[in-house]
Design a protein around this motif. Structure first.
Motif, PDB file in Angstrom:
ATOM      1  N   PRO A 179     -35.618  14.394  21.976  1.00 40.77           N
ATOM      2  CA  PRO A 179     -34.469  15.461  21.962  1.00 40.77           C
ATOM      3  C   PRO A 179     -33.995  15.422  20.938  1.00 40.77           C
ATOM      4  O   PRO A 179     -34.031  16.284  19.925  1.00 40.77           O
ATOM      5  CB  PRO A 179     -34.119  16.119  23.205  1.00 40.77           C
ATOM      6  N   GLU A 180     -33.220  14.652  20.757  1.00 41.41           N
ATOM      7  CA  GLU A 180     -32.451  14.434  19.513  1.00 41.41           C
ATOM      8  C   GLU A 180     -32.858  14.864  17.896  1.00 41.41           C
ATOM      9  O   GLU A 180     -32.148  14.792  17.203  1.00 41.41           O
ATOM     10  CB  GLU A 180     -30.711  13.587  19.518  1.00 41.41           C
ATOM     11  N   ILE A 181     -33.696  14.063  18.020  1.00 42.16           N
ATOM     12  CA  ILE A 181     -34.458  13.230  16.390  1.00 42.16           C
ATOM     13  C   ILE A 181     -35.250  15.223  16.239  1.00 42.16           C
ATOM     14  O   ILE A 181     -35.031  15.086  15.295  1.00 42.16           O
ATOM     15  CB  ILE A 181     -35.726  12.782  16.833  1.00 42.16           C
ATOM     16  N   VAL A 182     -35.522  15.479  17.761  1.00 46.88           N
ATOM     17  CA  VAL A 182     -36.415  17.083  16.893  1.00 46.88           C
ATOM     18  C   VAL A 182     -35.016  18.412  16.677  1.00 46.88           C
ATOM     19  O   VAL A 182     -35.452  19.096  15.694  1.00 46.88           O
ATOM     20  CB  VAL A 182     -37.001  17.477  18.179  1.00 46.88           C
ATOM     21  N   CYS A 183     -33.872  17.843  17.095  1.00 43.77           N
ATOM     22  CA  CYS A 183     -32.982  18.950  17.148  1.00 43.77           C
ATOM     23  C   CYS A 183     -32.966  18.142  15.604  1.00 43.77           C
ATOM     24  O   CYS A 183     -32.211  19.698  14.144  1.00 43.77           O
ATOM     25  CB  CYS A 183     -31.631  19.018  17.954  1.00 43.77           C
ATOM     26  N   ARG A 184     -32.290  17.510  15.193  1.00 43.18           N
ATOM     27  CA  ARG A 184     -32.447  16.982  13.779  1.00 43.18           C
ATOM     28  C   ARG A 184     -33.143  17.157  12.366  1.00 43.18           C
ATOM     29  O   ARG A 184     -33.327  17.872  11.623  1.00 43.18           O
ATOM     30  CB  ARG A 184     -31.839  15.464  13.832  1.00 43.18           C
ATOM     31  N   VAL A 185     -34.795  16.975  13.010  1.00 44.55           N
ATOM     32  CA  VAL A 185     -35.212  17.774  11.900  1.00 44.55           C
ATOM     33  C   VAL A 185     -35.062  19.197  12.174  1.00 44.55           C
ATOM     34  O   VAL A 185     -35.316  19.495  10.996  1.00 44.55           O
ATOM     35  CB  VAL A 185     -37.083  17.178  12.654  1.00 44.55           C
ATOM     36  N   ALA A 186     -35.024  19.950  13.080  1.00 46.16           N
ATOM     37  CA  ALA A 186     -35.311  21.248  13.087  1.00 46.16           C
ATOM     38  C   ALA A 186     -33.989  21.730  12.040  1.00 46.16           C
ATOM     39  O   ALA A 186     -34.099  21.923  11.317  1.00 46.16           O
ATOM     40  CB  ALA A 186     -34.540  21.979  14.476  1.00 46.16           C
ATOM     41  N   GLU A 187     -32.547  20.724  11.852  1.00 50.32           N
ATOM     42  CA  GLU A 187     -31.618  21.357  11.241  1.00 50.32           C
ATOM     43  C   GLU A 187     -32.009  21.500   9.268  1.00 50.32           C
ATOM     44  O   GLU A 187     -31.615  22.152   8.530  1.00 50.32           O
ATOM     45  CB  GLU A 187     -30.208  20.249  11.128  1.00 50.32           C
ATOM     46  N   ASP A 188     -33.172  19.953   9.439  1.00 46.52           N
ATOM     47  CA  ASP A 188     -33.720  20.164   7.900  1.00 46.52           C
ATOM     48  C   ASP A 188     -33.925  20.799   7.060  1.00 46.52           C
ATOM     49  O   ASP A 188     -33.888  21.262   6.571  1.00 46.52           O
ATOM     50  CB  ASP A 188     -34.504  18.386   7.989  1.00 46.52           C
ATOM     51  N   ILE A 189     -35.244  21.331   8.880  1.00 48.07           N
ATOM     52  CA  ILE A 189     -36.592  22.717   8.460  1.00 48.07           C
ATOM     53  C   ILE A 189     -35.165  23.885   8.177  1.00 48.07           C
ATOM     54  O   ILE A 189     -35.953  24.350   6.661  1.00 48.07           O
ATOM     55  CB  ILE A 189     -37.118  23.082   9.542  1.00 48.07           C
ATOM     56  N   VAL A 190     -34.055  23.964   9.247  1.00 49.57           N
ATOM     57  CA  VAL A 190     -33.254  25.544   8.846  1.00 49.57           C
ATOM     58  C   VAL A 190     -32.958  25.059   7.339  1.00 49.57           C
ATOM     59  O   VAL A 190     -32.651  26.298   6.823  1.00 49.57           O
ATOM     60  CB  VAL A 190     -32.387  25.600  10.103  1.00 49.57           C
ATOM     61  N   ASP A 191     -32.260  24.128   7.240  1.00 50.49           N
ATOM     62  CA  ASP A 191     -31.508  23.946   5.954  1.00 50.49           C
ATOM     63  C   ASP A 191     -32.676  24.201   4.898  1.00 50.49           C
ATOM     64  O   ASP A 191     -31.884  25.170   3.400  1.00 50.49           O
ATOM     65  CB  ASP A 191     -31.260  22.920   5.601  1.00 50.49           C
TER      66      ASP A 191
ATOM     67  N   LEU B  35     -39.586  26.568  15.289  1.00 53.59           N
ATOM     68  CA  LEU B  35     -38.303  27.181  15.520  1.00 53.59           C
ATOM     69  C   LEU B  35     -38.274  28.381  16.042  1.00 53.59           C
ATOM     70  O   LEU B  35     -38.013  28.821  16.688  1.00 53.59           O
ATOM     71  CB  LEU B  35     -37.906  27.295  13.852  1.00 53.59           C
ATOM     72  N   PHE B  36     -39.356  28.972  16.311  1.00 57.36           N
ATOM     73  CA  PHE B  36     -39.469  30.792  16.981  1.00 57.36           C
ATOM     74  C   PHE B  36     -41.167  30.957  17.975  1.00 57.36           C
ATOM     75  O   PHE B  36     -40.319  31.413  18.578  1.00 57.36           O
ATOM     76  CB  PHE B  36     -39.900  31.053  15.264  1.00 57.36           C
ATOM     77  N   GLY B  37     -41.546  29.424  18.518  1.00 68.14           N
ATOM     78  CA  GLY B  37     -41.825  29.570  18.828  1.00 68.14           C
ATOM     79  C   GLY B  37     -42.217  29.736  20.482  1.00 68.14           C
ATOM     80  O   GLY B  37     -40.822  29.241  21.069  1.00 68.14           O
ATOM     81  N   THR B  38     -43.304  28.769  21.624  1.00 73.00           N
ATOM     82  CA  THR B  38     -42.794  28.639  22.456  1.00 73.00           C
ATOM     83  C   THR B  38     -41.741  27.462  23.053  1.00 73.00           C
ATOM     84  O   THR B  38     -41.879  26.233  21.979  1.00 73.00           O
ATOM     85  CB  THR B  38     -44.370  27.946  23.133  1.00 73.00           C
ATOM     86  N   PRO B  39     -40.936  27.269  23.477  1.00 76.73           N
ATOM     87  CA  PRO B  39     -40.231  26.167  23.457  1.00 76.73           C
ATOM     88  C   PRO B  39     -41.155  24.620  24.022  1.00 76.73           C
ATOM     89  O   PRO B  39     -41.836  24.507  24.679  1.00 76.73           O
ATOM     90  CB  PRO B  39     -39.311  26.447  24.837  1.00 76.73           C
ATOM     91  N   SER B  40     -40.443  24.017  22.722  1.00 77.12           N
ATOM     92  CA  SER B  40     -41.566  22.166  23.066  1.00 77.12           C
ATOM     93  C   SER B  40     -41.157  21.368  24.138  1.00 77.12           C
ATOM     94  O   SER B  40     -39.927  21.313  24.163  1.00 77.12           O
ATOM     95  CB  SER B  40     -41.659  22.002  21.056  1.00 77.12           C
ATOM     96  N   THR B  41     -42.285  20.271  24.392  1.00 77.89           N
ATOM     97  CA  THR B  41     -42.053  19.521  25.865  1.00 77.89           C
ATOM     98  C   THR B  41     -40.614  18.764  24.953  1.00 77.89           C
ATOM     99  O   THR B  41     -39.870  17.970  25.160  1.00 77.89           O
ATOM    100  CB  THR B  41     -43.001  19.364  26.084  1.00 77.89           C
ATOM    101  N   ALA B  42     -41.006  18.299  23.739  1.00 77.79           N
ATOM    102  CA  ALA B  42     -40.270  17.316  23.107  1.00 77.79           C
ATOM    103  C   ALA B  42     -38.862  17.668  22.670  1.00 77.79           C
ATOM    104  O   ALA B  42     -38.181  17.090  22.480  1.00 77.79           O
ATOM    105  CB  ALA B  42     -41.125  17.058  21.766  1.00 77.79           C
TER     106      ALA B  42
END
Length: 228
Positions: free
Chosen positions: A46-58, A101-108
């Protein structure tokens, strides 16, 4: 190592989707054991997913800011529209990332998905919020009077203002969020293929919606069609 892990995870998300993301696959790509990943990401997947999401959002927010700053400063309609066009183009060409970012909450992402969502909502508010604030300051548009708003709606707008720092009265905040709701809905329907194959080209409907929204704010004279 942290950058390598994030890069590997982002590549998996972009090409296979977030649900293909596992610690084992990330570890294989960076040539470590799954257990070794916890030295850099104590929260695990979950932490990896959040950090990658931060990169995508940046990357996405930088692109949207550039689009918003391209039109003349006094053309509020196009300063609102250009980043929406950029978001639509990004969503179509980055469907797995859009889904994260915008879709169904991911299991990961697990329970961290709420944190992920809250973070990008604030970042997106910083793209369109300043334009709406300047527009409201210089060229007022029709809004609900606070006395005519349902108490719960008014409180939600005040909470949103406090959380995002977008300094608009509740009625103007309703307009901004209503625009976002409509545009997000249009983009999501297109990205997730809900109109296919009935409409092979959904840009005309998308542009019509944007014209309707800026018309409601008295900015129809500022609208410019997309250039090819």
């Amino acid at each position: 190592m942290s950058a390598e892990v994030r890069s590997a995870a982002r590549h998996i998300i972009a090409h296979q989707g977030v649900e293909a993301l596992t610690l084992a696959e990330i570890a294989r790509r960076v040539e470590v054991t799954p257990a070794a990943l916890y030295h850099h990401f104590k929260g695990g997947l979950p932490e990896i997913v959040c950090r990658v999401a931060e990169d995508i959002v940046d990357d996405l927010v930088q692109e949207l800011h550039s689009a918003a700053n391209f039109p003349p400063a006094d053309n509020f309609a196009m300063r609102l529209i250009e980043p929406v066009r950029a978001l639509r183009n990004w969503a179509i060409t980055h469907q797995p990332e859009f889904n994260l970012l915008f879709g169904t909450p991911s299991t990961a992402a697990g329970d961290a998905h709420k944190e992920l969502t809250s973070a990008w909502v604030r970042r997106l508010a910083a793209v369109w919020g300043p334009v709406f604030v300047q527009l409201w300051t210089e060229r007022r548009f029709p809004v609900l009077a606070e006395d005519d708003m349902a108490p719960r709606l008014r409180q939600q707008m005040l909470d949103y203002r406090k959380d995002t720092g977008v300094d608009l009265p509740p009625g103007a905040m309703v307009v901004m969020l209503s625009c976002w709701r409509s545009l997000y809905g249009q983009i999501a329907l297109e990205v997730f293929g809900h109109f296919a194959p009935l409409f092979s080209d959904q840009e005309p409907m998308f542009e019509l919606l944007m014209q309707e929204l800026v018309h409601g704010m008295g900015l129809e004279d500022q609208y410019r069609p997309p250039t090819r």
